[in-house]
Motif scaffolding. Structure first.
Motif, PDB file in Angstrom:
ATOM      1  N   ALA A  64      46.897  23.453  45.098  1.00  0.00           N
ATOM      2  CA  ALA A  64      47.506  24.169  46.229  1.00  0.00           C
ATOM      3  C   ALA A  64      49.001  24.379  46.004  1.00  0.00           C
ATOM      4  O   ALA A  64      49.544  25.454  46.289  1.00  0.00           O
ATOM      5  CB  ALA A  64      47.253  23.405  47.528  1.00  0.00           C
ATOM      6  N   ALA A  65      49.669  23.362  45.485  1.00  0.00           N
ATOM      7  CA  ALA A  65      51.109  23.485  45.220  1.00  0.00           C
ATOM      8  C   ALA A  65      51.375  24.528  44.138  1.00  0.00           C
ATOM      9  O   ALA A  65      52.307  25.328  44.244  1.00  0.00           O
ATOM     10  CB  ALA A  65      51.693  22.129  44.819  1.00  0.00           C
ATOM     11  N   LEU A  66      50.551  24.542  43.095  1.00  0.00           N
ATOM     12  CA  LEU A  66      50.715  25.535  42.031  1.00  0.00           C
ATOM     13  C   LEU A  66      50.461  26.938  42.555  1.00  0.00           C
ATOM     14  O   LEU A  66      51.177  27.880  42.204  1.00  0.00           O
ATOM     15  CB  LEU A  66      49.778  25.225  40.857  1.00  0.00           C
ATOM     16  CG  LEU A  66      50.070  23.950  40.075  1.00  0.00           C
ATOM     17  CD1 LEU A  66      48.978  23.714  39.031  1.00  0.00           C
ATOM     18  CD2 LEU A  66      51.443  23.985  39.436  1.00  0.00           C
ATOM     19  N   LEU A  67      49.464  27.092  43.410  1.00  0.00           N
ATOM     20  CA  LEU A  67      49.165  28.410  43.961  1.00  0.00           C
ATOM     21  C   LEU A  67      50.239  28.871  44.937  1.00  0.00           C
ATOM     22  O   LEU A  67      50.491  30.066  45.067  1.00  0.00           O
ATOM     23  CB  LEU A  67      47.791  28.412  44.632  1.00  0.00           C
ATOM     24  CG  LEU A  67      46.608  28.292  43.676  1.00  0.00           C
ATOM     25  CD1 LEU A  67      45.308  28.120  44.454  1.00  0.00           C
ATOM     26  CD2 LEU A  67      46.540  29.479  42.730  1.00  0.00           C
ATOM     27  N   ALA A  68      50.884  27.930  45.598  1.00  0.00           N
ATOM     28  CA  ALA A  68      51.986  28.285  46.500  1.00  0.00           C
ATOM     29  C   ALA A  68      53.213  28.765  45.722  1.00  0.00           C
ATOM     30  O   ALA A  68      54.080  29.441  46.271  1.00  0.00           O
ATOM     31  CB  ALA A  68      52.354  27.092  47.390  1.00  0.00           C
ATOM     32  N   HIS A  69      53.270  28.410  44.455  1.00  0.00           N
ATOM     33  CA  HIS A  69      54.364  28.814  43.559  1.00  0.00           C
ATOM     34  C   HIS A  69      53.726  29.382  42.290  1.00  0.00           C
ATOM     35  O   HIS A  69      53.697  28.708  41.248  1.00  0.00           O
ATOM     36  CB  HIS A  69      55.245  27.611  43.222  1.00  0.00           C
ATOM     37  CG  HIS A  69      55.754  26.899  44.431  1.00  0.00           C
ATOM     38  ND1 HIS A  69      56.846  27.330  45.131  1.00  0.00           N
ATOM     39  CD2 HIS A  69      55.285  25.805  45.077  1.00  0.00           C
ATOM     40  CE1 HIS A  69      57.054  26.521  46.167  1.00  0.00           C
ATOM     41  NE2 HIS A  69      56.120  25.592  46.154  1.00  0.00           N
ATOM     42  N   PRO A  70      53.202  30.606  42.343  1.00  0.00           N
ATOM     43  CA  PRO A  70      52.395  31.149  41.245  1.00  0.00           C
ATOM     44  C   PRO A  70      53.079  31.138  39.875  1.00  0.00           C
ATOM     45  O   PRO A  70      52.398  31.083  38.854  1.00  0.00           O
ATOM     46  CB  PRO A  70      52.100  32.581  41.689  1.00  0.00           C
ATOM     47  CG  PRO A  70      52.344  32.619  43.143  1.00  0.00           C
ATOM     48  CD  PRO A  70      53.333  31.540  43.437  1.00  0.00           C
ATOM     49  N   TRP A  71      54.379  31.165  39.815  1.00  0.00           N
ATOM     50  CA  TRP A  71      55.111  31.151  38.546  1.00  0.00           C
ATOM     51  C   TRP A  71      55.002  29.799  37.851  1.00  0.00           C
ATOM     52  O   TRP A  71      55.204  29.699  36.645  1.00  0.00           O
ATOM     53  CB  TRP A  71      56.589  31.480  38.781  1.00  0.00           C
ATOM     54  CG  TRP A  71      57.212  30.579  39.809  1.00  0.00           C
ATOM     55  CD1 TRP A  71      57.319  30.817  41.150  1.00  0.00           C
ATOM     56  CD2 TRP A  71      57.782  29.291  39.597  1.00  0.00           C
ATOM     57  NE1 TRP A  71      57.908  29.755  41.782  1.00  0.00           N
ATOM     58  CE2 TRP A  71      58.208  28.800  40.843  1.00  0.00           C
ATOM     59  CE3 TRP A  71      57.968  28.501  38.465  1.00  0.00           C
ATOM     60  CZ2 TRP A  71      58.813  27.563  41.002  1.00  0.00           C
ATOM     61  CZ3 TRP A  71      58.572  27.256  38.624  1.00  0.00           C
ATOM     62  CH2 TRP A  71      58.985  26.807  39.878  1.00  0.00           C
ATOM     63  N   SER A  72      54.665  28.760  38.597  1.00  0.00           N
ATOM     64  CA  SER A  72      54.753  27.398  38.069  1.00  0.00           C
ATOM     65  C   SER A  72      53.691  27.056  37.035  1.00  0.00           C
ATOM     66  O   SER A  72      53.977  26.332  36.084  1.00  0.00           O
ATOM     67  CB  SER A  72      54.712  26.390  39.212  1.00  0.00           C
ATOM     68  OG  SER A  72      53.477  26.483  39.909  1.00  0.00           O
ATOM     69  N   ALA A  73      52.477  27.547  37.210  1.00  0.00           N
ATOM     70  CA  ALA A  73      51.395  27.161  36.293  1.00  0.00           C
ATOM     71  C   ALA A  73      51.706  27.567  34.861  1.00  0.00           C
ATOM     72  O   ALA A  73      51.349  26.856  33.920  1.00  0.00           O
ATOM     73  CB  ALA A  73      50.070  27.767  36.749  1.00  0.00           C
ATOM     74  N   ALA A  74      52.407  28.680  34.690  1.00  0.00           N
ATOM     75  CA  ALA A  74      52.731  29.145  33.339  1.00  0.00           C
ATOM     76  C   ALA A  74      53.760  28.245  32.648  1.00  0.00           C
ATOM     77  O   ALA A  74      53.904  28.295  31.430  1.00  0.00           O
ATOM     78  CB  ALA A  74      53.246  30.579  33.386  1.00  0.00           C
ATOM     79  N   LEU A  75      54.456  27.420  33.405  1.00  0.00           N
ATOM     80  CA  LEU A  75      55.490  26.556  32.829  1.00  0.00           C
ATOM     81  C   LEU A  75      54.998  25.143  32.530  1.00  0.00           C
ATOM     82  O   LEU A  75      55.758  24.325  32.026  1.00  0.00           O
ATOM     83  CB  LEU A  75      56.687  26.457  33.772  1.00  0.00           C
ATOM     84  CG  LEU A  75      57.451  27.744  34.025  1.00  0.00           C
ATOM     85  CD1 LEU A  75      58.547  27.501  35.048  1.00  0.00           C
ATOM     86  CD2 LEU A  75      58.037  28.284  32.740  1.00  0.00           C
ATOM     87  N   LEU A  76      53.756  24.855  32.833  1.00  0.00           N
ATOM     88  CA  LEU A  76      53.279  23.483  32.724  1.00  0.00           C
ATOM     89  C   LEU A  76      53.043  23.015  31.298  1.00  0.00           C
ATOM     90  O   LEU A  76      52.611  21.890  31.079  1.00  0.00           O
ATOM     91  CB  LEU A  76      52.026  23.288  33.573  1.00  0.00           C
ATOM     92  CG  LEU A  76      52.300  23.367  35.071  1.00  0.00           C
ATOM     93  CD1 LEU A  76      51.002  23.279  35.848  1.00  0.00           C
ATOM     94  CD2 LEU A  76      53.260  22.287  35.518  1.00  0.00           C
ATOM     95  N   SER A  77      53.369  23.841  30.340  1.00  0.00           N
ATOM     96  CA  SER A  77      53.280  23.388  28.951  1.00  0.00           C
ATOM     97  C   SER A  77      54.511  22.584  28.560  1.00  0.00           C
ATOM     98  O   SER A  77      54.554  21.976  27.502  1.00  0.00           O
ATOM     99  CB  SER A  77      53.128  24.589  28.020  1.00  0.00           C
ATOM    100  OG  SER A  77      54.274  25.420  28.113  1.00  0.00           O
ATOM    101  N   ARG A  78      55.496  22.579  29.433  1.00  0.00           N
ATOM    102  CA  ARG A  78      56.730  21.847  29.183  1.00  0.00           C
ATOM    103  C   ARG A  78      56.494  20.351  29.409  1.00  0.00           C
ATOM    104  O   ARG A  78      55.650  19.980  30.202  1.00  0.00           O
ATOM    105  CB  ARG A  78      57.822  22.321  30.144  1.00  0.00           C
ATOM    106  CG  ARG A  78      58.037  23.812  30.127  1.00  0.00           C
ATOM    107  CD  ARG A  78      59.025  24.249  31.188  1.00  0.00           C
ATOM    108  NE  ARG A  78      60.245  23.477  31.166  1.00  0.00           N
ATOM    109  CZ  ARG A  78      61.163  23.540  30.217  1.00  0.00           C
ATOM    110  NH1 ARG A  78      60.990  24.353  29.204  1.00  0.00           N
ATOM    111  NH2 ARG A  78      62.242  22.820  30.260  1.00  0.00           N
ATOM    112  N   PRO A  79      57.244  19.498  28.733  1.00  0.00           N
ATOM    113  CA  PRO A  79      57.140  18.061  29.060  1.00  0.00           C
ATOM    114  C   PRO A  79      57.595  17.858  30.509  1.00  0.00           C
ATOM    115  O   PRO A  79      58.636  18.361  30.906  1.00  0.00           O
ATOM    116  CB  PRO A  79      58.120  17.400  28.093  1.00  0.00           C
ATOM    117  CG  PRO A  79      58.442  18.421  27.064  1.00  0.00           C
ATOM    118  CD  PRO A  79      58.187  19.758  27.666  1.00  0.00           C
TER     119      PRO A  79
END
Length: 185
Positions: A64-79
């Motif tokens: 839900a948090a990731l969907l509330a901030h759609p740009w975030s899922a693409a950055l989750l490859s970061r440490p």
């Protein structure tokens, strides 16, 4: 996130970009802080109850948090080493550990569940119904035209619509059932 610059961020905050560098060294630091702030919104279950329910609650909140901030899922490859991310990761690992999952199975289970949430959120955030109805119709027509080669996809594939939440919950249940079967078996 490609449009984010320190200068634009400083302008939006009403300060100079030099002032930002007193607090962060790079744009990546800003992204790390933004990602960690998102995880603050993910409730950590009380724990101590049914481990599947607790893990489901955590991962559903994360999605839900990731969907509330759609740009975030693409950055989750970061440490991800912020305190909010680490607290939720610790809860996931500790809950799986308490359920009897150990050794390499623990890491595999946590990664599998985390990757499922990230993939689900990324797919939903980037492919919303109505965003490009023509492209989705064309994709569905292409699969339908090849129904003799792809009969299951034509009848049940991703182009037939569906309920993202139900699909996520069912997939998560299948993963947790598999983890439980391997932890006990």
């Amino acid at each position: 996130m490609g449009r984010l610059t320190m200068r634009r961020l400083a302008e939006r905050l009403g300060t100079g970009s030099t002032t930002l560098y007193w607090h962060v060294k790079t744009k990546d630091d800003v992204l790390d802080l933004a990602l960690d702030a998102i995880f603050h919104d993910v409730p950590v279950p009380r724990g101590g109850g049914d481990w599947c329910r607790d893990v489901t609650a955590l991962l559903t909140g994360w999605r839900a948090a990731l969907l509330a901030h759609p740009w975030s899922a693409a950055l989750l490859s970061r440490p991800m080493l912020g305190p909010n991310v680490l607290a939720r990761s610790e809860f996931l690992y500790a809950t799986l550990r308490a359920a009897g999952i150990t050794g390499p199975h623990l890491t595999a289970a946590a990664y599998g569940l985390s990757n499922y949430v990230i993939g689900s959120a990324l797919m939903q955030a980037t492919w919303q119904p109505g965003d490009d109805d023509a492209a989705q119709r064309a994709a569905q027509e292409h699969v339908q035209a090849g129904a003799d080669r792809y009969p299951t996809l034509a009848a049940h594939g991703p182009f037939t619509g569906g309920d993202w939440d139900t699909t996520f919950t069912l997939g998560l249940t299948y993963l947790l059932d598999g983890i439980l079967a391997n932890a006990v078996g």
